[in-house]
Design an enzyme around this catalytic site. Structure first.
Site, short mmCIF file in Angstrom:
data_model
loop_
_atom_site.label_atom_id
_atom_site.label_comp_id
_atom_site.label_asym_id
_atom_site.label_seq_id
_atom_site.Cartn_x
_atom_site.Cartn_y
_atom_site.Cartn_z
N CYS A 177 -80.52 -33.95 16.22
CA CYS A 177 -79.65 -35.00 15.66
C CYS A 177 -80.39 -35.80 14.58
O CYS A 177 -81.30 -36.57 14.88
CB CYS A 177 -79.20 -35.91 16.81
SG CYS A 177 -78.42 -37.45 16.31
N CYS A 205 -80.31 -39.58 14.94
CA CYS A 205 -81.17 -40.00 16.07
C CYS A 205 -82.60 -40.20 15.58
O CYS A 205 -83.27 -41.16 15.98
CB CYS A 205 -81.15 -38.96 17.18
SG CYS A 205 -79.53 -38.72 17.95
#
Length: 115
Positions: free
Chosen positions: A37, A40
């Protein structure tokens, strides 16, 4: 330069989530993330900064959703990064997506006992 002694977010998983987050005597912030991600990784430095600033005053943890699917399912995590604030064993706030360090810190400060 990074300080090697700087507190980092604690990794938590399905097996120790209850004991380390829900049963914590201090507020907790859990970053639900995954290695693939991009957002993230973008927010990770802010989470690390929170771990340093609130060391001893709050639990700052990261839960990898790929390795620990039960907890994200329990909390209805549909997108990551999702950061959930806990106090007294209950969810009290939630942020989905990239959010500024200032916003994350302000929400955590709001959960702290008055000095």
């Amino acid at each position: 330069m990074d300080d090697p002694n700087r507190p980092l977010p604690s990794p938590v998983g399905d097996s120790d989530f209850e004991s380390r987050v829900l049963k914590s005597d201090v507020p907790a912030l859990v970053d639900f993330w995954a290695d693939w991600c991009g957002p993230c990784h973008y927010i990770a430095p802010s989470v690390e900064q929170l771990a340093a600033e609130f060391n001893g005053k709050a639990v700052i943890a990261k839960l990898n959703v790929d390795d620990n699917p039960a907890t994200p399912e329990k909390y209805g995590i549909l997108g990551i990064p999702t950061l959930i604030y806990f106090k007294g064993g209950a969810e009290v706030d939630r942020v989905v997506g990239v959010t500024s360090y200032q916003e994350l810190a302000a929400r955590l400060r709001a959960l702290m006992p008055a000095a």
